[in-house]
Design an enzyme around this catalytic site. Structure first.
Site, PDB file in Angstrom:
ATOM      1  CG  ASP A 248      -2.048  -0.918   1.132  1.00  0.00           C
ATOM      2  OD1 ASP A 248      -2.449  -1.218  -0.015  1.00  0.00           O
ATOM      3  OD2 ASP A 248      -2.549  -1.371   2.174  1.00  0.00           O
TER       4      ASP A 248
ATOM      5  CE1 TYR B  39       6.762 -22.061   0.099  1.00  0.00           C
ATOM      6  CE2 TYR B  39       8.126 -21.137  -1.665  1.00  0.00           C
ATOM      7  CZ  TYR B  39       7.038 -21.900  -1.252  1.00  0.00           C
ATOM      8  OH  TYR B  39       6.242 -22.496  -2.181  1.00  0.00           O
TER       9      TYR B  39
ATOM     10  CE1 TYR C  91       6.332 -30.389  -5.311  1.00  0.00           C
ATOM     11  CE2 TYR C  91       7.789 -30.859  -7.159  1.00  0.00           C
ATOM     12  CZ  TYR C  91       6.527 -30.893  -6.585  1.00  0.00           C
ATOM     13  OH  TYR C  91       5.474 -31.432  -7.272  1.00  0.00           O
TER      14      TYR C  91
END
Ligand code: ZN
Ligand code: ZN
Length: 410
Positions: A231, A297, A369
């Site tokens: 934002d 991640y 993966y």
């Protein structure tokens, strides 16, 4: 029809130069240039019919002797690119309609199976001549510059392809949009409301990064492609947001990324800062921007045996930007087809230690993966962190910290 008959039929249309004659059979007998092929055919027929051989010395009805002007076109191209820094080039051509019509008529009249179009020969021959003059190779896939010839007007047009680099940005000040916004009142034309700047906000992350980039590359523009956006009121801190900057029409390309990073950070004066990682390309922009493209991640990695944080961070770095070959992991093999796929590690970074384990931030292309990227999955994933370290390694905890398109706070 025999080739000899085809040649005679072609010559019956009008005087045909060796280039055009040879090009009608351009995909036969590799290793010959079209004019060698054309001269050979003319000689073979003269011998077969015991006629005197006459060298072509007229005006070609197909091309109007275009190929006599190859050196002239090479000069024009060299002149057109003399201000530019580049390593590879490609020559293209706007084929005059009459020439296209001439050769297409012969192809269809005689059902020729293996002709080469005029355009290909022009692009190749002028490209070769330019290459020989300036010592820079032709690249058909990703040329730095493309020069389009227009034989109808005798002019050239130069397209300078964009340069891309990959990095992360942090935004420390609220109220700065990611990219430039036109003023809502005047839509960018300039009005009293925007102080005649045309902009809704004076600065954007794109402009704060882009201004020194445009100066150093002597470019026309700089476009920011972000991995999602925060934002306008949110700061973007921590490890920062991955982005690719597209440098549009640069006159210079061999810019030192470290110097550039310093210059951006100096001029952005603490409002925005960047860490530039490596060069990138347009294909990666698609990956970065496409909706399901990537996930970020935060993982904890446990490594067997002694290892310093430095050694660990160094090993991670070698996976940066690397395409990983992954055979379907053992843990899902029973429900997925066994195949090998390629996925890219877009970004990977050491982020400290926690509970005696290494913290890593990874940004992977969709479908990478992560656990197997670390463990190597008994050699089914290559390269892997375990392979690089030559030690067993595995993920003990995994959080998805960003999904493409999701808004991030601070
Ligand atoms: Zn010709
Ligand atoms: Zn305005």
């Amino acid at each position: 029809m025999e080739i000899a008959e085809q040649v005679k039929a072609i010559l019956a249309y009008g005087e045909t130069c060796d280039h055009c004659l040879g090009r009608f059979f351009g995909k036969r007998s590799h290793g010959l240039s079209n004019d060698e092929r054309g001269r050979g055919l003319r000689i073979a027929i003269a011998i077969a019919e015991n006629q005197p051989y006459e060298k072509f010395s007229s005006t070609c009805w197909v091309c109007g002797n275009f190929f006599d002007t190859v050196p002239l076109w090479a000069d024009r191209v060299v002149e057109a690119v003399k201000e530019l820094e580049f390593s590879t080039l490609l020559v293209g051509c706007r084929v005059p309609p009459l020439i296209a019509e001439n050769e297409e008529m012969v192809w269809s009249d005689l059902s020729l199976a293996e002709p080469e179009p005029f355009k290909s020969e022009v692009n190749r021959e002028v490209g070769k001549a330019v290459s020989a003059r300036i010592g820079k190779p032709v690249d058909f896939k990703k040329p730095d510059v493309v020069i389009i010839l227009d034989p109808s007007t005798g002019t050239t047009e130069v397209q300078v392809n964009s340069v891309f680099f990959y990095g992360r940005y942090q935004k420390f000040e609220r109220g700065i949009p990611q990219t430039h916004w036109d003023c809502r009142a005047c839509r960018g034309a300039g009005c009293e409301k925007c102080n005649f700047t045309g902009a809704q906000y004076l600065d954007s992350v794109e402009e704060l990064i882009g201004r020194p980039v445009i100066a150093m590359f002597d470019a026309e523009n700089a476009v920011l492609h972000g991995a999602g956006r925060e934002d306008i009121d949110a700061r973007m801190v921590g490890t920062g947001r991955p982005f690719i900057l597209e440098v549009v029409a640069p006159k210079r390309r061999s810019v030192d990324l470290e110097k550039l990073e310093n210059e951006i950070n100096r001029t952005a004066a603490g409002r925005v800062s960047v860490a530039l990682k490596r060069w990138s390309d347009r294909a990666e922009v698609e990956t970065l921007k496409s909706n399901k493209a990537h996930k970020k991640y935060r993982i904890l990695v446990e490594v067997d045996g002694e290892l310093t944080a430095d050694e660990f961070a160094k090993a991670l770095k070698t996976l940066q930007g690397v395409t990983i070959q992954q055979r379907t992991p053992e843990r899902v093999a029973h429900r997925r087809a066994d195949k090998i796929r390629e996925r890219k590690v877009l970004d990977i970074e050491y982020a400290g230690e926690q509970d005696g384990k290494f913290v890593v931030e990874v940004l992977g292309e969709a479908g990478l993966y992560i656990k197997e990227l670390v463990s190597g999955d008994s050699g089914r994933t290559r390269p892997s962190l375990a392979e690089i370290l030559n030690k067993a390694a595995h993920v003990t905890s995994l959080d998805v910290t960003q999904v493409e398109g999701a808004k991030e706070g601070e």
